[in-house]
Design an enzyme around this catalytic site. Structure first.
Site, PDB file in Angstrom:
ATOM      1  N   ARG A  31       0.968  -1.301   0.074  1.00  0.00           N
ATOM      2  CA  ARG A  31       0.089   0.033   0.014  1.00  0.00           C
ATOM      3  C   ARG A  31       0.797   1.296   0.188  1.00  0.00           C
ATOM      4  NH1 ARG A  31      -4.351   0.298   4.527  1.00  0.00           N
ATOM      5  NH2 ARG A  31      -2.559   0.865   5.708  1.00  0.00           N
ATOM      6  N   LYS A  45      -2.430   6.603   1.713  1.00  0.00           N
ATOM      7  CA  LYS A  45      -2.249   7.042   2.821  1.00  0.00           C
ATOM      8  C   LYS A  45      -1.303   8.225   2.781  1.00  0.00           C
ATOM      9  CE  LYS A  45      -2.424   4.803   7.388  1.00  0.00           C
ATOM     10  NZ  LYS A  45      -3.213   5.254   7.992  1.00  0.00           N
ATOM     11  N   GLU A  90     -15.985   6.432   4.950  1.00  0.00           N
ATOM     12  CA  GLU A  90     -15.471   5.838   6.098  1.00  0.00           C
ATOM     13  C   GLU A  90     -15.123   6.942   7.107  1.00  0.00           C
ATOM     14  OE1 GLU A  90     -11.084   5.178   5.224  1.00  0.00           O
ATOM     15  OE2 GLU A  90     -11.074   6.559   3.660  1.00  0.00           O
TER      16      GLU A  90
HETATM   17  N1  PLP Z   1      -9.120   4.415   6.930  1.00  0.00           N
HETATM   18  C1  PLP Z   1      -8.267   5.552   7.302  1.00  0.00           C
HETATM   19  C2  PLP Z   1      -8.521   6.895   6.546  1.00  0.00           C
HETATM   20  C3  PLP Z   1      -7.207   5.146   8.071  1.00  0.00           C
HETATM   21  O1  PLP Z   1      -6.217   6.081   8.382  1.00  0.00           O
HETATM   22  C4  PLP Z   1      -7.131   3.752   8.409  1.00  0.00           C
HETATM   23  C5  PLP Z   1      -5.705   3.526   9.095  1.00  0.00           C
HETATM   24  O2  PLP Z   1      -4.781   3.197   8.674  1.00  0.00           O
HETATM   25  C6  PLP Z   1      -7.713   2.868   8.052  1.00  0.00           C
HETATM   26  C7  PLP Z   1      -8.827   3.036   7.075  1.00  0.00           C
HETATM   27  C8  PLP Z   1      -7.467   1.184   8.367  1.00  0.00           C
HETATM   28  O3  PLP Z   1      -6.606   0.758   7.409  1.00  0.00           O
HETATM   29  P1  PLP Z   1      -5.798  -0.492   8.201  1.00  0.00           P
HETATM   30  O4  PLP Z   1      -6.724  -1.460   8.593  1.00  0.00           O
HETATM   31  O5  PLP Z   1      -4.669  -0.520   6.883  1.00  0.00           O
HETATM   32  O6  PLP Z   1      -4.966   0.090   9.284  1.00  0.00           O
HETATM   33  C1  COI Z   2      -3.776   3.252  11.553  1.00  0.00           C
HETATM   34  O1  COI Z   2      -4.869   2.912  12.041  1.00  0.00           O
HETATM   35  O2  COI Z   2      -2.769   2.899  11.523  1.00  0.00           O
HETATM   36  C2  COI Z   2      -3.847   4.695  11.131  1.00  0.00           C
HETATM   37  O3  COI Z   2      -2.966   5.122  10.386  1.00  0.00           O
HETATM   38  C3  COI Z   2      -4.998   5.706  11.427  1.00  0.00           C
HETATM   39  C4  COI Z   2      -4.691   6.851  12.379  1.00  0.00           C
HETATM   40  C5  COI Z   2      -5.729   7.741  12.643  1.00  0.00           C
HETATM   41  C6  COI Z   2      -4.009   6.590  13.755  1.00  0.00           C
END
Ligand code: PLP
Ligand code: COI
Length: 341
Positions: A82, A184, A220
């Protein structure tokens, strides 16, 4: 190895400086060999591209101590991939996937004393990130970059642990159609800062963003994907090109189907249908699965039947199974667990 003397059970989601971080620099078209460093400070030009034009992206993943005392990470290869997608969209050089995973392992190993013990409720959060570091004044990408990973022990992302959250439907947007919502990039989070402060001031835990094109569909929150459970126990999650492809959500869909035998569905979810769902939760690395009790859409309140006291039954099963896999209590699908030592 002795762990640090920390009150693990009372950690919030905050930064604690740990012993070592991984640093690699990109210059003259290539990455250097990278190394661990004790220096938590960064010195760079006042005109660095990251400071002027926000050329930066990041990742988030965790290291866990399993019941039998091993230290493991959950699917770091997916974070590496990612991040590569984020870098491509941001005109930054990709840090190779294998090197990313190796750098994660080095960082965790060097901070093994900071990995919270099994059952403590805390984990070691890893924050890989990259930024354009040389002086850029005309609008264009940097030539030099730094890739870094730091580690910090964390507790629950939301205060109150697993008490159901109250969200509000946001009037502001986070990601544009054909924009950067699917990567991200730091800029997506800068966009959300005004709104999260405003939400907290008004007593809400988080904002739910709608698709900014039609403002009809659920997207989201500022830091997590969303899952809903139907009254007949189907797990439903929004399908959108402008949300982050959460690794937790993708894993949960597999857990729901393969471990719990539940039906799963990824589809557009209209704001005006969410009152029909039985349960709702936020999912992400930081959020793990945080139950949602109530969504406030201006004058309308949508209260989920599971209530404001505890997790709904299906959300709980998903939570227990996912965390059981992450902490080594339940066998993981092939390739999900990276053992550090
Ligand atoms: N959506 C956003 C905007 C986020 O910042 C995060 C955090 O990483 C997620 C979703 C969840 O992603 P993940 O499950 O890969 O941590
Ligand atoms: C994560 O879950 O790793 C994120 O980057 C989310 C952030 C809002 C702490």
């Amino acid at each position: 190895m002795a762990k640090k003397d920390i009150d693990w059970g009372n950690l919030g989601f905050g930064y604690v400086k740990t012993d070592k971080r991984y640093v690699s620099n990109f210059k003259d078209g290539k990455w250097d060999e990278g190394k661990l460093s004790s220096d938590d400070m960064i010195t760079m030009s006042e005109c660095a591209c990251v400071l002027q034009y926000a050329q930066t992206c990041f990742e988030g993943l965790k290291a866990y101590t399993t019941k039998d005392g091993k230290i493991v990470c959950f699917r770091p290869d997916l974070n590496a991939k990612r991040m590569a997608d984020s870098c491509e969209r941001m005109k930054m050089p990709v840090f190779p996937v294998e090197r990313f995973v190796e750098a994660i392992k080095q960082t965790v190993k060097a901070n093994a004393q900071w990995v919270p013990p099994f059952g403590s409720g805390a984990t070691l959060y890893l924050r890989p990130f990259m930024f354009g570091s040389d002086a850029i004044i005309g609008v264009k990408p940097a030539n030099e970059f730094q890739f870094r990973i730091f580690a910090t022990p964390v507790g629950p992302y939301f205060k109150g642990g697993i008490k159901p959250l109250t969200l509000r439907v946001s009037d502001l947007d986070r990601a544009a159609p054909h924009g950067t919502g699917h990567i991200k990039a730091g800029l997506n989070y800068a966009m959300s800062l005004y709104n999260i402060v405003d939400a907290h001031e008004k007593g809400y835990d988080e904002n739910i963003y709608l698709d900014s094109g039609s403002r009809t569909f659920i997207e989201e929150t500022g830091g997590a994907n969303i899952i809903f459970i139907t009254k007949d126990n189907k797990v439903v999650t929004p399908k959108s090109n402008t949300i982050l492809p959460s690794i937790t959500r993708r894993s949960l869909m597999v857990v729901a189907k393969e471990y719990l035998g539940l039906e799963v569905e990824e589809r557009e979810i209209r704001l005006d249908e969410i009152g029909e769902f039985a349960e709702c939760g936020l999912c992400g690395t930081a959020a793990v699965i945080s139950p949602v009790g109530k969504i406030v859409d201006h004058s309308k309140e949508i209260c989920f039947p599971a209530g404001m006291e505890s997790m709904g039954p299906v959300t709980k099963k998903l939570y227990d199974t996912l965390t059981g896999i992450q902490m080594g209590e339940i066998p993981a699908p092939e390739g999900w667990i990276e053992v550090i030592e």
